[in-house]
Design an enzyme around this catalytic site. Structure first.
Site, PDB file in Angstrom:
ATOM      1  N   ARG A   1      -0.378  18.695  15.376  1.00  0.00           N
ATOM      2  CA  ARG A   1      -0.317  19.674  16.438  1.00  0.00           C
ATOM      3  C   ARG A   1      -1.652  20.325  16.645  1.00  0.00           C
ATOM      4  NH1 ARG A   1       4.600  21.222  13.763  1.00  0.00           N
ATOM      5  NH2 ARG A   1       6.612  21.214  15.132  1.00  0.00           N
TER       6      ARG A   1
ATOM      7  N   ARG B   1      -1.430  15.231  18.902  1.00  0.00           N
ATOM      8  CA  ARG B   1      -0.556  15.551  20.131  1.00  0.00           C
ATOM      9  C   ARG B   1      -1.380  16.155  20.987  1.00  0.00           C
ATOM     10  NH1 ARG B   1       4.759  19.021  19.566  1.00  0.00           N
ATOM     11  NH2 ARG B   1       3.226  20.915  19.158  1.00  0.00           N
TER      12      ARG B   1
ATOM     13  N   GLU C   1      11.488  14.892  23.916  1.00  0.00           N
ATOM     14  CA  GLU C   1      11.809  16.158  23.464  1.00  0.00           C
ATOM     15  C   GLU C   1      12.652  16.664  24.557  1.00  0.00           C
ATOM     16  OE1 GLU C   1       8.121  18.526  21.991  1.00  0.00           O
ATOM     17  OE2 GLU C   1       7.471  17.303  23.816  1.00  0.00           O
TER      18      GLU C   1
ATOM     19  N   ASP D   1      12.751  20.475  20.330  1.00  0.00           N
ATOM     20  CA  ASP D   1      13.015  20.880  21.686  1.00  0.00           C
ATOM     21  C   ASP D   1      14.208  19.937  21.978  1.00  0.00           C
ATOM     22  OD1 ASP D   1      11.192  22.896  22.338  1.00  0.00           O
ATOM     23  OD2 ASP D   1       9.457  21.311  22.070  1.00  0.00           O
TER      24      ASP D   1
ATOM     25  N   GLY E   1      11.085  14.704  19.377  1.00  0.00           N
ATOM     26  CA  GLY E   1      10.481  16.179  19.121  1.00  0.00           C
ATOM     27  C   GLY E   1      12.037  17.110  19.231  1.00  0.00           C
ATOM     28  N   THR E   2      12.847  16.626  17.902  1.00  0.00           N
ATOM     29  CA  THR E   2      13.966  17.185  18.080  1.00  0.00           C
ATOM     30  C   THR E   2      14.159  18.715  18.078  1.00  0.00           C
ATOM     31  OG1 THR E   2      13.911  16.956  15.707  1.00  0.00           O
ATOM     32  CG2 THR E   2      15.358  15.266  16.820  1.00  0.00           C
TER      33      THR E   2
ATOM     34  N   HIS F   1       6.734  29.740  14.500  1.00  0.00           N
ATOM     35  CA  HIS F   1       5.359  29.662  14.180  1.00  0.00           C
ATOM     36  C   HIS F   1       5.396  30.027  12.666  1.00  0.00           C
ATOM     37  CE1 HIS F   1       1.515  31.644  13.198  1.00  0.00           C
ATOM     38  NE2 HIS F   1       1.063  30.890  13.985  1.00  0.00           N
TER      39      HIS F   1
ATOM     40  N   CYS G   1       9.488  13.465  14.613  1.00  0.00           N
ATOM     41  CA  CYS G   1       8.498  14.555  14.056  1.00  0.00           C
ATOM     42  C   CYS G   1       9.154  15.823  14.285  1.00  0.00           C
ATOM     43  CB  CYS G   1       7.110  14.255  14.765  1.00  0.00           C
ATOM     44  SG  CYS G   1       7.026  14.710  16.445  1.00  0.00           S
TER      45      CYS G   1
END
Ligand code: PEP
Ligand code: MG
Length: 762
Positions: free
Chosen positions: A494, A541, A637, A662, A659-660, A399, A709
């Site tokens: 997001r 998303r 992901e 994850d 979604g690399t 975050h 992304c």
């Protein structure tokens, strides 16, 4: 009383007068003093407001209403705010104050009958308008009675629900807050907008101007897609123009307020500014930048051949010009006291403030360096203020890292022990690029400070690549910065940051029958981003917040406690099992499509099997969406989705995006937020690359756009590999766009050259 009069004219005001005339008033006075064409104005000072409160005996009832208010209970908060505003609005203004305002208004009327009343916050006790969204401005006021009403409306906005909430959380006393009101001749502008005196992201000597028809509010509020002009200050010429269809305009309406009306089709596509006007606007930008010593974010208006400047304030996105001036750290290695991952570039120094939990955020002051175990969405208001952020935990995709990059705030994450070894007030220097923390203030400014020293990079928008280079956005307030990079669209928006910022779960809105409120909050946030990217794809998303992030919110009390939220009830799995929550999102998207935003695409997170895509699409169909004519795609992901990519293509995905963040953690079992295994987090692990390659080749064969992304899409090394393997677009963080675009261009050129050499044997 302090002796400060109730009314001050612009000519009497300087920038030091913020306590009496507020930030806006002080800035206008200063601008007028250096000869910028500011419309005439007077300010009803904060002392006048205080006198109003005292003489109408409102201080006590307001105090009673707000003291020990439980601001976390929305109903209580809203009801107290409503009552407080009514008290201020209904009180009878003292006659002598009325008379003073009338006299000043009579004098102002000589230059123009219509005026505007703008609230002007006097200290840090009011957040900036983007946060509070509550400080009133009333445009187009005719007549003294209307003006007096408008002034009371501005005063009352000091007691809006969000302003009260913010003050309570920041530890400000409601009893001592103040507000001033600027009363200014309204320029009935034919065209108006904003300008950045230097590039808002890179600090380059480029004036960026946006404008549209009518009053500037349409541009400032993001209601219209404005024209955009880029003026090169060194070459003294306009080097780029983007003419957008300007569908609506905001114009004065009768004797009070404004209306939004359609622009006739014949004017929509017309270029609003001539080269000459662009140049004159840029000159005003330079004058203001040189006066204040930092790049400025300004509002302007034009009637006939007259230009007016309505506002000038420092550009916050360049973060104190720290990055623009290319400061360097001059220190020996032994003054490094901590090390972590450089999560958001830039260098800053300042006093440490340790934040144990969200209750401490009231202690945070502008320019502090925030030290915390890990940030969370409740801390975002404080994160906006600080000069840098340092965390104990987390990696490049936590975050703190994501939010800091969007705010343009230097950050170092995963230091393991910052909260233990640093202490409140200690002065440190943070290098967000290298991930180093130094003891003391050791920033070496450039040889001769000033814009002329700014290092000039190639204008990012000028490099054309076959592979699209898009940008990731999480907070609508970053949309303009993101668009200013010239990105080819948004590869990931997001929405959980937007939703977590509401402080109430979607379920709370459902339980309280306030679905419309949720939809309009979500819609407005997404719209800001769509408007910043007219005609370019924006992939939004669907919700992907893990249960632990929902738990602290209103309505989150019954969130399940999960051993491993990363592998838990999140993403598309949760939405498919919570049709009402999913429906709120679908209804929001549908409204946007119905409004004509056909650049909106929707991406489903955490899919592991094609049936999830099929079920999700079915929900869209049932909600009335014409599913064959909108862009629906998936994130890749989970390794399972890469392995089953051909079945996803058969199921009808229009695009896929890696979604690399994850994908890497699930492929090699490395927790992305665990600093103990950070060294083993390996984006180019052969197994990860094999999965990605499989998916790229299948998508290319199936004619499906394939993108990335995750954070690896901001790393040149990985992007080189992806372009070589045929990816069709990449989406990077705002700060990485220029570098990634260059990487993509170089790789494409090399591929073409290699192919030519092979063909011609040279
Ligand atoms: C990812 O997993 O790469 C991604 C972009 O999603 P998030 O970081 O929000 O999990
Ligand atoms: Mg993810």
């Amino acid at each position: 009383m302090t002796g400060v009069p109730d009314i001050l004219w612009l000519e009497e005001i300087r920038k030091e007068d913020i306590p009496s005339v507020g930030g806006k008033g002080a800035s206008l006075g200063e601008m007028a003093s250096i000869g910028l064409p500011v419309p005439p104005a007077f300010v009803v000072t904060s002392q006048a407001f205080r006198r109003f409160l005292v003489q109408t005996k409102l201080e006590e009832p307001l105090h009673e209403l707000l003291k020990s208010l439980n601001v976390d209970d929305n109903e209580i908060l809203e009801s107290a705010a409503k009552k407080a505003k009514e008290l201020v609005n209904r009180a009878k203004m003292p006659d002598d104050l009325k008379k003073e305002i009338s006299t000043a208004y009579e004098k102002l009327r000589r230059s123009g009958e219509i005026v505007a009343a703008r609230s002007s916050a006097t200290a840090e006790d009011l957040p900036d308008a983007s946060f509070a969204g509550q400080q009133e401005t009333v445009l187009n006021i005719k007549g003294i009675e209307n003006l007096l009403n408008a002034i009371q409306t501005c005063w009352a906005s000091l007691y809006g629900a969000r302003a009260i909430y913010y003050r309570a959380k920041q530890g400000f006393d409601h009893h001592t807050v103040n507000i001033a009101v600027v009363v200014q001749q309204l320029i009935p502008s034919e065209k108006a907008g904003v300008l950045f005196s230097s590039h808002p992201v890179t600090g380059e000597l480029l004036t960026i101007i946006e404008g549209s028809w009518g009053l500037g509010e349409s541009v400032v509020s993001g209601a219209v897609s404005p024209d955009k002009y880029v003026f090169d200050r060194r070459q003294e010429r306009t080097i780029d123009r983007l003419i957008s269809p300007k569908i609506i305009e905001i114009v004065p309406d009768g004797n009070y307020g404004t209306i939004t009306r359609d622009v006739e089709p014949s004017r929509q596509e017309v270029q609003i500014l001539s080269d000459e006007e662009v140049k004159r606007l840029s000159t005003y930008g330079i004058v203001s930048e040189e006066h204040y010593g930092v790049p400025q974010d300004m509002e302007w208006a034009i009637v006939g051949d007259k230009i007016f400047i309505l506002q000038s304030r420092p550009i916050t996105t360049i973060k104190g010009v720290v990055t623009a001036k290319k400061e360097t750290v001059t220190a020996s290695a032994d003054s490094v006291i901590l090390q972590g991952q450089g999560a958001s570039p830039g260098i800053a120094c300042g006093p440490v403030i340790i934040i144990e939990d969200v209750r401490d955020i009231g202690k945070v002051k502008e320019g502090d360096i925030m030290i915390t175990r890990m940030t969370n969405p409740d801390m975002v208001p404080a994160m906006r203020k600080v000069a840098a952020i340092v965390t104990d935990e987390g990696g490049m995709t936590c975050h703190a890292a994501i939010v800091s990059r969007e705010l343009g705030t230097p950050a170092v994450v995963g230091t393991r022990k910052a909260t233990q070894i640093l202490s409140d007030g200690q002065i440190i220097t943070v290098d967000g690029e290298k991930g180093l923390i130094y003891d003391g203030a050791i920033v070496q400014p450039p040889a001769a400070a000033g814009p002329a020293q700014t290092t000039v990079a190639a204008a990012p928008a000028k490099i054309i690549t076959a592979t699209s280079v898009k940008v990731n956005v999480s907070m609508p307030e970053a949309a303009q910065r993101a668009a200013a990079t010239g990105a080819d669209g948004v590869g990931l928006l997001r929405i959980e940051h937007l939703i977590l910022g509401l402080n109430k779960t979607p379920n709370w809105y459902i339980q309280n029958h306030r679905e419309d409120e949720f939809i309009s909050e979500l819609m407005n946030g997404i719209k800001v981003v769509l408007d910043a990217f007219p005609g370019k794809p924006v992939w939004v998303r669907t919700l992907d917040a893990p249960t632990d992030e929902f738990r602290n919110m209103q309505g989150g009390e019954n969130e399940p406690i999960e051993h491993n939220p990363m592998l838990g009830w999140r993403g598309i799995r949760r939405d498919l099992q919570s049709p009402a929550q999913f429906r709120l999102q679908i209804d929001t998207f549908k409204r946007l499509w119905d409004l004509g935003y056909d650049n909106l695409g929707i991406m489903f997170p955490m899919v592991s099997h094609p049936r999830e895509f099929i079920l999700a699409k079915e929900q869209f169909r049932q909600a009335g969406v014409d599913v064959e004519n909108v862009d629906l795609g998936v994130m890749i992901e989970i390794p399972a989705s890469a392995v089953l990519i051909e079945d996803f293509i058969k199921a009808g995905i229009r695009f896929a995006s890696f979604g690399t963040n994850d994908l890497i953690q699930y492929t090699i079992a490395i927790d992305r937020n665990n600093e103990n295994v950070t060294d083993m987090y390996w984006p180019k692990h052969p197994a990860v690359l094999a999965l990605i390659d499989t998916a790229i080749q299948a998508c290319r064969k199936g004619g499906v756009e394939v993108s990335i992304c995750g954070q690896a899409g901001s790393e040149p090394d990985m992007v080189t590999w992806l372009v070589e393997h045929g990816i069709t677009s990449v989406s990077s963080n705002i700060d990485a766009i220029a570098k990634i675009r260059e990487t993509v261009a170089k790789t494409e050129q090399r591929i073409i050259l290699d192919a030519a050499r092979k063909q011609y044997g040279c």
